[in-house]
Design a protein around this motif. Structure first.
Motif, short mmCIF file in Angstrom:
data_model
loop_
_atom_site.label_atom_id
_atom_site.label_comp_id
_atom_site.label_asym_id
_atom_site.label_seq_id
_atom_site.Cartn_x
_atom_site.Cartn_y
_atom_site.Cartn_z
N ASN A 100 0.85 -1.19 0.00
CA ASN A 100 0.00 0.00 0.00
C ASN A 100 0.88 1.24 0.00
N GLN A 101 1.08 1.83 -1.17
CA GLN A 101 1.97 2.97 -1.33
C GLN A 101 1.50 4.21 -0.57
N ASN A 102 0.23 4.24 -0.16
CA ASN A 102 -0.32 5.42 0.51
C ASN A 102 -0.10 5.41 2.02
N LEU A 103 0.40 4.31 2.56
CA LEU A 103 0.61 4.23 4.00
C LEU A 103 1.69 5.20 4.48
N LYS A 104 1.43 5.84 5.60
CA LYS A 104 2.46 6.61 6.29
C LYS A 104 3.11 5.68 7.30
N LEU A 105 4.44 5.67 7.31
CA LEU A 105 5.19 4.68 8.07
C LEU A 105 5.85 5.27 9.31
N PHE A 106 5.75 4.52 10.41
CA PHE A 106 6.35 4.94 11.68
C PHE A 106 7.01 3.71 12.31
N GLY A 107 8.26 3.86 12.73
CA GLY A 107 8.98 2.75 13.34
C GLY A 107 9.55 3.13 14.69
N ILE A 108 9.42 2.22 15.65
CA ILE A 108 9.94 2.44 17.01
C ILE A 108 10.94 1.35 17.33
N ASP A 109 12.12 1.73 17.81
CA ASP A 109 13.11 0.74 18.23
C ASP A 109 14.06 1.39 19.23
N HIS A 110 14.50 0.60 20.21
CA HIS A 110 15.39 1.14 21.25
C HIS A 110 16.84 1.22 20.79
N SER A 111 17.17 0.54 19.68
CA SER A 111 18.56 0.50 19.21
C SER A 111 18.85 1.61 18.21
N GLU A 112 19.80 2.46 18.55
CA GLU A 112 20.19 3.55 17.66
C GLU A 112 20.74 3.00 16.34
N LEU A 113 21.53 1.93 16.44
CA LEU A 113 22.11 1.34 15.23
C LEU A 113 21.03 0.77 14.31
N MET A 114 20.01 0.12 14.89
CA MET A 114 18.93 -0.43 14.08
C MET A 114 18.20 0.69 13.34
N LEU A 115 17.97 1.79 14.02
CA LEU A 115 17.29 2.91 13.38
C LEU A 115 18.15 3.51 12.26
N SER A 116 19.46 3.57 12.48
CA SER A 116 20.37 4.04 11.43
C SER A 116 20.33 3.09 10.22
N GLN A 117 20.26 1.79 10.52
CA GLN A 117 20.18 0.80 9.45
C GLN A 117 18.86 0.95 8.69
N ILE A 131 9.55 8.53 6.25
CA ILE A 131 9.34 7.56 7.30
C ILE A 131 9.77 8.21 8.60
N THR A 132 8.99 8.00 9.66
CA THR A 132 9.30 8.57 10.97
C THR A 132 9.82 7.46 11.86
N LEU A 133 11.05 7.61 12.34
CA LEU A 133 11.67 6.62 13.21
C LEU A 133 12.00 7.25 14.55
N SER A 134 11.80 6.49 15.62
CA SER A 134 11.98 7.06 16.95
C SER A 134 12.30 5.97 17.97
N LYS A 135 12.97 6.36 19.05
CA LYS A 135 13.18 5.45 20.17
C LYS A 135 12.01 5.54 21.15
N LYS A 136 11.16 6.56 20.97
CA LYS A 136 10.01 6.76 21.85
C LYS A 136 8.72 6.38 21.13
N PHE A 137 7.66 6.16 21.91
CA PHE A 137 6.37 5.78 21.36
C PHE A 137 5.81 6.87 20.45
N ILE A 138 5.19 6.44 19.36
CA ILE A 138 4.57 7.36 18.39
C ILE A 138 3.13 6.93 18.18
N LYS A 139 2.21 7.89 18.19
CA LYS A 139 0.83 7.63 17.78
C LYS A 139 0.41 8.73 16.82
N PRO A 140 0.20 8.41 15.55
CA PRO A 140 -0.19 9.42 14.56
C PRO A 140 -1.47 10.15 15.00
N LYS A 141 -1.50 11.45 14.73
CA LYS A 141 -2.63 12.27 15.16
C LYS A 141 -3.82 12.17 14.22
#
Length: 287
Positions: A100-117, A131-141
């Motif tokens: 689904n090309q229309n999806l907005k993507l958000f990823g949460i992970d505690h590892s800085e290296l994983m997020l860099s990858q 794409i929005t990546l974060s170590k903290k919880f995200i909930k789209p508005k």
């Protein structure tokens, strides 16, 4: 969706010199996961091991997502956002975007290296998408969101996933966890919490009554069959591992009404006896 090993090698944090070095590193990751989980902190801070994980598990797990969506009858077109809790290198976000090309993507992970990858991978496959990546919880508005636990629930304690459930607050939830007995114990605990919070189990259960599986000696899990790019198949053969037939624990929760369906599900075929062939079936009372 199939990801070729040659494609993913261009995105890795660590540049492997040859296949021998890569395969040895994959084997090291496997030893940590299976026998030395107390050393997981070393894995999360090591570019070489992160890259080995991505080369093996990203390429072989991406096809899993489409099969899960088909199995659960989830309509991805009905969602605006997908939030992957424990996204790692963004494996299932990449797979979801392909569907689904229309999806907005958000990823949460505690590892800085994983997020860099994950950033490197998305720049390669979806250079023009955000794409929005974060170590903290995200909930789209805005919009309807599917929250995904992708091989991450099994690494959390009950306090952590209880907090996540409170923060998700009513949005749909998909669990894709390893098909192991230990993982099922976490899934079963999460199921109870979800039902307490007024969720309905849309897959695989037919009711919200207690699960009759005894997690001490049995577990509810599914199998899917996937295929891979030729060079990924060659890699798994060299490692003597089967990544085509994959066991997993899948659960899908939503607060919307369930679609009417059959009142029982075949769980497994038991060993035939001389005079009978028996099945284990989960019915509308979960027994």
């Amino acid at each position: 969706m199939k990801i070729a090993l040659t494609d993913i090698k261009n995105c890795l944090l660590y540049p492997f010199q040859n296949d021998h070095e890569l395969n040895k590193s994959i084997e090291e990751v496997g030893r940590i996961f299976n026998y030395f989980r107390e050393n997981m902190h070393e894995y999360y801070s090591n570019e070489k091991l992160i890259s080995a994980y991505v080369a093996y598990y990203f390429t072989t797990n991406v096809p899993k997502f489409e099969k899960v969506i088909q199995m659960t009858s989830i309509d991805l077109a009905g969602y605006d956002n997908i939030v992957d809790i424990g996204t790692g290198p963004g494996t299932f976000l990449v797979a979801a975007k392909d569907m689904n090309q229309n999806l907005k993507l958000f990823g949460i992970d505690h590892s800085e290296l994983m997020l860099s990858q994950a950033i490197k991978i998305f720049k390669h496959f979806y250079a023009n998408d955000d794409i929005t990546l974060s170590k903290k919880f995200i909930k789209p508005k805005e919009g309807k969101t599917l929250f995904l636990f992708s091989h991450s629930l099994n690494e959390m304690n009950e306090e952590i996933y209880t907090q996540y459930l409170k923060q998700i607050a009513g949005e749909d939830i998909l669990l894709i966890e390893p098909g192991t007995m230990e993982s099922f114990k976490k899934v079963l605990s999460f199921r109870d919490l979800a039902i307490e919070n007024n969720y309905q189990v849309h897959f695989p259960c037919h009711s919200e009554k207690g699960c009759q599986m005894n997690p001490e000696n049995d577990w509810c899990h599914q199998y899917i069959y996937v295929t891979h790019a030729d060079d990924v198949e060659a890699m798994t053969q060299k490692l003597a591992r089967n990544r085509r037939l994959l066991p997993l624990c899948v659960q899908y929760y939503a607060k919307k009404e369930k679609v009417q369906r059959n009142k029982s599900m075949l769980v497994r075929v038991l060993k035939p006896t001389k005079h009978s062939l028996e099945w284990m079936v989960c019915g509308e009372d979960n027994n």
